[in-house]
Design a protein around this motif. Structure first.
Motif, PDB file in Angstrom:
ATOM      1  N   ASP A  47      39.102  52.821  41.744  1.00  0.00           N
ATOM      2  CA  ASP A  47      39.326  52.626  40.310  1.00  0.00           C
ATOM      3  C   ASP A  47      39.691  53.954  39.637  1.00  0.00           C
ATOM      4  O   ASP A  47      40.616  54.015  38.814  1.00  0.00           O
ATOM      5  N   MET A  66      43.342  55.106  40.497  1.00  0.00           N
ATOM      6  CA  MET A  66      44.361  54.386  39.728  1.00  0.00           C
ATOM      7  C   MET A  66      44.415  54.902  38.287  1.00  0.00           C
ATOM      8  O   MET A  66      45.504  55.079  37.714  1.00  0.00           O
ATOM      9  N   LYS A  67      43.260  55.170  37.704  1.00  0.00           N
ATOM     10  CA  LYS A  67      43.228  55.724  36.345  1.00  0.00           C
ATOM     11  C   LYS A  67      43.789  57.147  36.320  1.00  0.00           C
ATOM     12  O   LYS A  67      44.443  57.544  35.348  1.00  0.00           O
ATOM     13  N   LEU A 113      48.787  51.808  33.966  1.00  0.00           N
ATOM     14  CA  LEU A 113      47.862  51.008  34.764  1.00  0.00           C
ATOM     15  C   LEU A 113      47.704  49.645  34.108  1.00  0.00           C
ATOM     16  O   LEU A 113      47.399  49.545  32.921  1.00  0.00           O
ATOM     17  N   ASP A 114      47.928  48.607  34.878  1.00  0.00           N
ATOM     18  CA  ASP A 114      47.823  47.241  34.377  1.00  0.00           C
ATOM     19  C   ASP A 114      46.818  46.483  35.245  1.00  0.00           C
ATOM     20  O   ASP A 114      46.428  46.940  36.322  1.00  0.00           O
ATOM     21  N   THR A 115      46.414  45.330  34.767  1.00  0.00           N
ATOM     22  CA  THR A 115      45.473  44.487  35.498  1.00  0.00           C
ATOM     23  C   THR A 115      46.085  43.108  35.701  1.00  0.00           C
ATOM     24  O   THR A 115      46.455  42.445  34.730  1.00  0.00           O
ATOM     25  N   LEU A 126      38.312  44.258  39.324  1.00  0.00           N
ATOM     26  CA  LEU A 126      39.657  44.275  38.759  1.00  0.00           C
ATOM     27  C   LEU A 126      40.703  44.267  39.869  1.00  0.00           C
ATOM     28  O   LEU A 126      40.565  44.966  40.877  1.00  0.00           O
ATOM     29  N   LEU A 177      44.051  45.586  40.252  1.00  0.00           N
ATOM     30  CA  LEU A 177      44.805  46.595  39.518  1.00  0.00           C
ATOM     31  C   LEU A 177      46.239  46.711  40.022  1.00  0.00           C
ATOM     32  O   LEU A 177      46.539  46.431  41.184  1.00  0.00           O
ATOM     33  N   CYS A 178      47.108  47.159  39.123  1.00  0.00           N
ATOM     34  CA  CYS A 178      48.513  47.324  39.465  1.00  0.00           C
ATOM     35  C   CYS A 178      49.090  48.483  38.659  1.00  0.00           C
ATOM     36  O   CYS A 178      48.809  48.617  37.462  1.00  0.00           O
ATOM     37  N   ASN A 212      50.532  47.128  43.733  1.00  0.00           N
ATOM     38  CA  ASN A 212      49.187  46.542  43.727  1.00  0.00           C
ATOM     39  C   ASN A 212      48.540  46.847  45.084  1.00  0.00           C
ATOM     40  O   ASN A 212      48.759  46.124  46.046  1.00  0.00           O
TER      41      ASN A 212
END
Length: 565
Positions: free
Chosen positions: A121, A124-125, A137-139, A148, A150-151, A213
């Motif tokens: 996590d 990705m952030k 960053l999208d979900t 989550l 994440l993508c 993803n």
């Protein structure tokens, strides 16, 4: 003699009891493994293509190799499997063999160990925070257990939806297939880190919207908590997510939360090109998985799959990714899959997706992660470049210039949903094709069909096409006639009817010949924007009357037209 027969009977009876007792013991052991670990892997002798087709509709086949079929069983399928009475061998693996968990975020980002879920996590952030112009960053959604999905979106103007082809990489839909998880994280890092120094990377990021993803099934991968210890193939409910997508010929399954949210995400973006990463073999798999018939764009699919494997062979150790046709296969030729994402994207969404099997080991030892990257990263970049080739164009209204959502198809070529559509908001479209010359038809509701002949597609180059299609309108369409107005009249195959303003919405149409015999009766919709288009191609030449009745108002109007051939 009788005594000898009795002795033989006793011996054979004992052997039979021992055999079935051993099976019963194996069955209990199989149940115990599934109960304890959430899954079990078994091997059965190859029962033939018809039986494989039956099995794959119920249980999750992971590979067919030589004379063996490998199957993953979950709590949902283990009792069915046992009841079928298959001869089988249980494969037991050491859960943590070769897996090293990252001690810190910095160690995780060396890409030679597996991150904890919180570290994933944070990674990705980190990408989104460090490269805010290039990355957001999208979900996609959340898993059954609330993790989550994440993508990352990577593009030169990541915060803007630009009229560029969208491409998608996704991994670990099977939670125990871990090579792609790290490969995707490392690819994102590579694209962002090298944007200003590598011209190929810059070209991809500037001209595509790249979505990545890394972990599609977090509950499966982190089955044991926040560390990868004993990952499982299925989601937390025991479903194989890559057998859970809609299939055109099989009744709907119980769609899982992760599947529904992925379907929504895919429908929103309509990716022109995508790949789904797996492990358990080393091969590039292209559509169809569920049909033996080749995809209409088989030549193109084979060429991009062949390019992936051939590029890998230039940099890998001998023996890597050389399975089946030296590293490539049509899915069905390997074994059939129903409800897979590859065919769902390609058939239902008119996309183009392949499946890349990265490693013979389901769980790649950390010592092998760098090799997987080194063997495949050039193919990862080269595959994305394919989205820049083929036909790229825009469809607009010939009079207003407004974008038009249209169907784009090739006569005597497209079938099985291989056509594509232009974007509703922009009119843009991408049609990925093998080199050649094509006659392409553009069709949209309220517009005359347009055919453009001899469009040339060259290898490794885009063909630009700006298409203007004419609406089925003339000056009469802006009037409010007292009675239905037909044009052209006389007509051949189709005729347009401009109706009084009092008839809008649902309309019943009845057509009578000159003798007063009703020859057609159907319902349609009438709008302010377009005339009603009637298909008269099956009616013989002659004079006809059409009665239009507003279903809501019950008002009726009659008009006369002539068919001339």
């Amino acid at each position: 003699m009788i005594k000898n027969l009795l002795i033989l009977f006793f011996v054979f009876s004992s052997l039979a009891q021992l055999h079935f007792s051993q099976n019963g013991s194996d069955d209990e052991r199989l149940r115990s493994i599934v109960s304890e670990k959430g899954q079990a892997e078994v091997i059965i002798p190859d029962p033939g293509s018809r039986e494989i087709d039956r099995i794959t509709r119920i249980a999750s086949i992971s590979s067919v190799k030589g004379k063996e079929v490998r199957i993953f069983l979950s709590p949902l399928t283990v009792e069915w499997f046992i009841s079928e009475g298959f001869d089988y061998q249980i494969i037991e693996r050491t859960a943590s063999k070769g897996i090293i968990s990252s001690a810190s975020l910095s160690q995780a980002m060396e890409w030679e160990s597996y991150p904890s879920y919180p570290q994933y996590d944070s990674i990705m952030k980190y990408f989104a925070a460090t490269y805010p112009l290039l990355c957001i960053l999208d979900t996609i959604g959340t898993s059954i257990n609330g993790r989550l999905i994440l993508c990352l979106k990577i593009s030169d103007n990541s915060g803007v939806a630009e009229p560029e082809p969208e491409v998608f990489y996704s991994s670990a839909i099977h939670g125990n297939e871990t090579a792609g998880f790290i490969l995707m994280l490392r690819l994102a890092d590579y694209l962002l880190e090298n944007y200003t120094s590598d011209l190929k990377v810059k070209d991809l990021v500037d001209n595509l919207e790249i979505w990545i993803n890394p972990l599609a099934n977090p509950d499966g991968t982190y089955n044991s908590g926040n560390f990868i210890i004993s990952p499982v193939r299925n989601n937390a409910n025991g479903y194989d997510l890559n057998r859970n997508f809609p299939d055109p010929e099989i009744p709907d399954a119980i769609r899982q939360k992760e599947t529904l949210e992925m379907m929504s995400f895919l429908a929103d973006h309509r990716f022109v090109l995508s790949a789904n990463f797996h492990s358990g073999a080393e091969v590039v798999n292209y559509p169809w998985d569920r049909w033996q018939t080749p995809h209409p764009d088989y030549e193109w699919f084979y060429s991009i799959s062949r390019a992936w494997a051939d590029t890998v062979h230039l940099y890998s150790e001998p023996g890597y990714m050389d399975y089946l046709d030296n590293g490539v296969t049509q899915g069905y030729d390997w074994y059939p899959v129903y409800g897979g994402r590859q065919d769902y994207v390609t058939y239902t969404l008119s996309g183009r997706e392949i499946t890349v099997e990265l490693d013979e080991d389901f769980i790649t030892p950390t010592s092998g992660l760098s090799d997987i990257w080194y063997y495949n990263y050039r193919s990862l970049l080269g595959f994305l470049q394919n989205a820049l080739y083929g036909i790229h164009g825009q469809i607009s209204d010939a009079f207003t210039g407004d974008p038009v959502s249209a169907k784009i198809f090739i006569e005597r070529h497209d079938k099985d949903s291989s056509h594509v559509y232009s974007d509703t908001l922009t009119g843009n479209f991408t049609r990925l094709l093998a080199p050649g010359s094509y006659d392409i038809t553009f069709t949209a509701d309220g517009y005359w069909d347009l055919v453009i002949k001899d469009i040339t597609v060259l290898k490794g180059e885009p063909t630009k096409l700006f298409v203007k299609i004419k609406p089925m309108l003339n000056p009469a369409d802006t009037t409010n006639p007292a009675h239905p107005f037909f044009y052209p009249n006389p007509a051949g195959s189709y005729i347009n009817a401009v109706l009084p303003e009092s008839i809008r919405g649902a309309v019943n149409i009845r057509i009578y010949n000159i003798a007063g015999i009703k020859v057609s009766d159907f319902d349609t919709e009438a709008s302010d924007r377009y005339p009603v288009r009637l298909d008269i191609s099956r009616l013989p030449a002659g004079s006809y009357f059409a009665v239009f009745t507003g279903i809501a108002t019950n008002l009726s109007y009659t008009g006369r037209f002539i068919i001339f051939r």
